[in-house]
Design a protein around this motif. Sequence first.
Motif, PDB file in Angstrom:
ATOM      1  N   GLU A  69     -11.266  23.053   6.548  1.00 34.25           N
ATOM      2  CA  GLU A  69     -10.869  24.034   5.539  1.00 34.25           C
ATOM      3  C   GLU A  69      -9.357  24.195   5.479  1.00 34.25           C
ATOM      4  N   VAL A  70      -8.693  24.138   6.640  1.00 28.42           N
ATOM      5  CA  VAL A  70      -7.243  24.324   6.679  1.00 28.42           C
ATOM      6  C   VAL A  70      -6.514  23.222   5.924  1.00 28.42           C
ATOM      7  N   ASN A  71      -7.135  22.053   5.818  1.00 23.09           N
ATOM      8  CA  ASN A  71      -6.506  20.933   5.126  1.00 23.09           C
ATOM      9  C   ASN A  71      -6.942  20.823   3.661  1.00 23.09           C
ATOM     10  N   LYS A  72      -7.753  21.765   3.214  1.00 28.49           N
ATOM     11  CA  LYS A  72      -8.181  21.793   1.813  1.00 28.49           C
ATOM     12  C   LYS A  72      -7.367  22.783   0.991  1.00 28.49           C
ATOM     13  N   SER A  73      -6.645  23.645   1.676  1.00 27.70           N
ATOM     14  CA  SER A  73      -5.879  24.675   0.972  1.00 27.70           C
ATOM     15  C   SER A  73      -4.568  24.926   1.700  1.00 27.70           C
ATOM     16  N   GLY A  74      -3.729  25.749   1.112  1.00 33.24           N
ATOM     17  CA  GLY A  74      -2.464  26.097   1.733  1.00 33.24           C
ATOM     18  C   GLY A  74      -1.407  25.012   1.579  1.00 33.24           C
ATOM     19  N   LYS A  75      -0.220  25.323   2.093  1.00 36.50           N
ATOM     20  CA  LYS A  75       0.912  24.397   2.007  1.00 36.50           C
ATOM     21  C   LYS A  75       1.645  24.399   3.346  1.00 36.50           C
ATOM     22  N   SER A  76       1.690  23.242   3.993  1.00 32.73           N
ATOM     23  CA  SER A  76       2.360  23.126   5.289  1.00 32.73           C
ATOM     24  C   SER A  76       3.725  22.452   5.180  1.00 32.73           C
ATOM     25  N   ILE A  77       3.962  21.755   4.064  1.00 33.30           N
ATOM     26  CA  ILE A  77       5.239  21.098   3.835  1.00 33.30           C
ATOM     27  C   ILE A  77       5.765  21.514   2.463  1.00 33.30           C
ATOM     28  N   LYS A  78       6.861  22.257   2.447  1.00 33.41           N
ATOM     29  CA  LYS A  78       7.481  22.663   1.187  1.00 33.41           C
ATOM     30  C   LYS A  78       6.434  23.205   0.225  1.00 33.41           C
ATOM     31  N   ASN A  79       6.408  22.648  -0.990  1.00 35.78           N
ATOM     32  CA  ASN A  79       5.454  23.116  -1.991  1.00 35.78           C
ATOM     33  C   ASN A  79       4.312  22.121  -2.187  1.00 35.78           C
ATOM     34  N   PHE A  80       4.076  21.288  -1.176  1.00 37.92           N
ATOM     35  CA  PHE A  80       3.018  20.281  -1.280  1.00 37.92           C
ATOM     36  C   PHE A  80       1.687  20.878  -0.829  1.00 37.92           C
ATOM     37  N   ASP A  81       0.672  20.828  -1.673  1.00 38.46           N
ATOM     38  CA  ASP A  81      -0.650  21.295  -1.290  1.00 38.46           C
ATOM     39  C   ASP A  81      -1.210  20.411  -0.186  1.00 38.46           C
ATOM     40  N   ASN A  82      -1.777  21.037   0.837  1.00 38.74           N
ATOM     41  CA  ASN A  82      -2.330  20.271   1.951  1.00 38.74           C
ATOM     42  C   ASN A  82      -3.380  19.262   1.497  1.00 38.74           C
ATOM     43  N   ASP A 104       0.823  -1.213   0.000  1.00 41.09           N
ATOM     44  CA  ASP A 104       0.000   0.000   0.000  1.00 41.09           C
ATOM     45  C   ASP A 104       0.853   1.258   0.000  1.00 41.09           C
ATOM     46  N   THR A 105       1.989   1.216   0.701  1.00 41.11           N
ATOM     47  CA  THR A 105       2.872   2.384   0.739  1.00 41.11           C
ATOM     48  C   THR A 105       3.341   2.745  -0.660  1.00 41.11           C
ATOM     49  N   PHE A 106       3.669   1.737  -1.449  1.00 39.25           N
ATOM     50  CA  PHE A 106       4.122   2.004  -2.814  1.00 39.25           C
ATOM     51  C   PHE A 106       3.041   2.708  -3.626  1.00 39.25           C
ATOM     52  N   VAL A 107       1.819   2.185  -3.591  1.00 38.45           N
ATOM     53  CA  VAL A 107       0.729   2.768  -4.381  1.00 38.45           C
ATOM     54  C   VAL A 107       0.460   4.206  -3.948  1.00 38.45           C
ATOM     55  N   SER A 108       0.422   4.431  -2.637  1.00 42.57           N
ATOM     56  CA  SER A 108       0.177   5.772  -2.122  1.00 42.57           C
ATOM     57  C   SER A 108       1.299   6.729  -2.532  1.00 42.57           C
ATOM     58  N   SER A 109       2.547   6.259  -2.462  1.00 42.36           N
ATOM     59  CA  SER A 109       3.687   7.090  -2.846  1.00 42.36           C
ATOM     60  C   SER A 109       3.663   7.426  -4.334  1.00 42.36           C
ATOM     61  N   TRP A 110       3.281   6.441  -5.146  1.00 41.71           N
ATOM     62  CA  TRP A 110       3.229   6.659  -6.594  1.00 41.71           C
ATOM     63  C   TRP A 110       2.176   7.712  -6.945  1.00 41.71           C
ATOM     64  N   HIS A 111       0.993   7.584  -6.350  1.00 36.95           N
ATOM     65  CA  HIS A 111      -0.061   8.573  -6.590  1.00 36.95           C
ATOM     66  C   HIS A 111       0.398   9.966  -6.144  1.00 36.95           C
ATOM     67  N   PHE A 112       0.991  10.021  -4.962  1.00 33.52           N
ATOM     68  CA  PHE A 112       1.389  11.316  -4.397  1.00 33.52           C
ATOM     69  C   PHE A 112       2.476  11.979  -5.242  1.00 33.52           C
ATOM     70  N   SER A 113       3.483  11.221  -5.650  1.00 37.52           N
ATOM     71  CA  SER A 113       4.578  11.798  -6.428  1.00 37.52           C
ATOM     72  C   SER A 113       4.090  12.364  -7.752  1.00 37.52           C
ATOM     73  N   ASN A 114       3.110  11.711  -8.359  1.00 36.64           N
ATOM     74  CA  ASN A 114       2.577  12.218  -9.623  1.00 36.64           C
ATOM     75  C   ASN A 114       1.682  13.441  -9.423  1.00 36.64           C
ATOM     76  N   LYS A 115       1.038  13.523  -8.261  1.00 35.60           N
ATOM     77  CA  LYS A 115       0.202  14.697  -7.962  1.00 35.60           C
ATOM     78  C   LYS A 115       1.044  15.949  -7.807  1.00 35.60           C
TER      79      LYS A 115
END
Length: 290
Positions: A235-248, A125-136
Motif C-alpha cells: 500500500e505504501v508504494n501505491k500512494s504518496g510521494k517519497s521523491i519530490k513530486n513523483f507519485d510512488n 531498456d533504460t531509455f524506454v523506461s526513462s521515456w515512459h517515466f518522464s511522460n507520466k
Amino acid sequence: MWCQPAEIQAISAFQKHFQAKDSDIVVASIPKSGTTWLKALTFAIVNRHRFNISSKNYNNPLLTSNPHDLVPFFEYKVYEKNQVPDLSKLPEPRLFGTHIPFPSLFNSIKESNCKIIYICRNPFDTFVSSWHFSNKIKQGSSPQLTLEEAFEMYCKGIVGFGPFWTHMLGYWKESLETPNKVQFLKYEDLKGDINSHLKSIAKFLDCPFTLEEERQGVIEDIINLCSFKNMKGLEVNKSGKSIKNFDNKNLFSKGEIGDWVNHFSPGMVEKLSIVLEEKLCGSGLWFRPS
C-alpha cells in the motif's frame, strides 16, 4: 551533467556540508536502472539482524516505508531545498542514495572508506523506461516528448544526470581501480542470478551471509521481500510521494528486460549501437543489444 536548478542547489549543499563516515553506504545509479530495487535489497541485507526479513513480519520498515525513504537521495531529500541537516546521530551504517556522477561526489566520500554500490542497466531498456517515466510525471500543460524526440536527446547525452555513458564510465573505472570501495552491478546480471549477487553484495558490505543463514533461507526471504511483485503490491508504494513530486506508484513500472524491442525501429537500434560502441570503446564495459 544535466540536472534541474533545484537539484543543482541540493548538490551544492551536499558538496559543501556532507561529512562521510567510513561505515556509510551509498547506493548510486543512473535513473530508471533498478534504483528502488537495489535500495530495498541493500536495506534488507544490512538490517537483517535488526528487522525480521520475513514478508509476513509487518514490523519490517520495507513493508511500511518506500525504499527511497529508508535510503534517501542526497539530491532529492537529504539536502533538498538547500537545507543542511544534522546527520551525525543517524544509526550506523548510514544508508544514502544518489544519481550524482562519481566526479561530482563530495571529496569526503572519495577520501573515506565508505562503500558505494552502483547499478546501471542496458541503455536500450533504460531509455524506454526513462521515456515512459518522464511522460507520466509531466504536469499540467507540459507537452509530452515523442519517442523520436526523446531518443535524439538521449543519443546526444541530454538526459537527467547524463550523458549516460559518462555516468556509467565514471563508476566503472572507479570499480576497477578500487574494487573494495565501489561495486559495479548491471541490472540484467542482478536479475539473472540474484542469489549469487546478494552474496556478493553482502560480502562487499562486510556483512556476509553465514552458512547457517543460507541454510535457513535468509537469502530467499530477502529476495521475496524485495521482489518487484511484493514491493509494487504494498500500500505504501501505491500512494504518496517519497521523491519530490513523483507519485510512488510511478516508481514501479514493468521491471522487464528487453522491452525496448517493442519500441525501437531498426534505425534506432543501429544508431544507439553506434553511440555505445563509440563511447564505451576500450573501457571493457559493454551491453548486449537484448
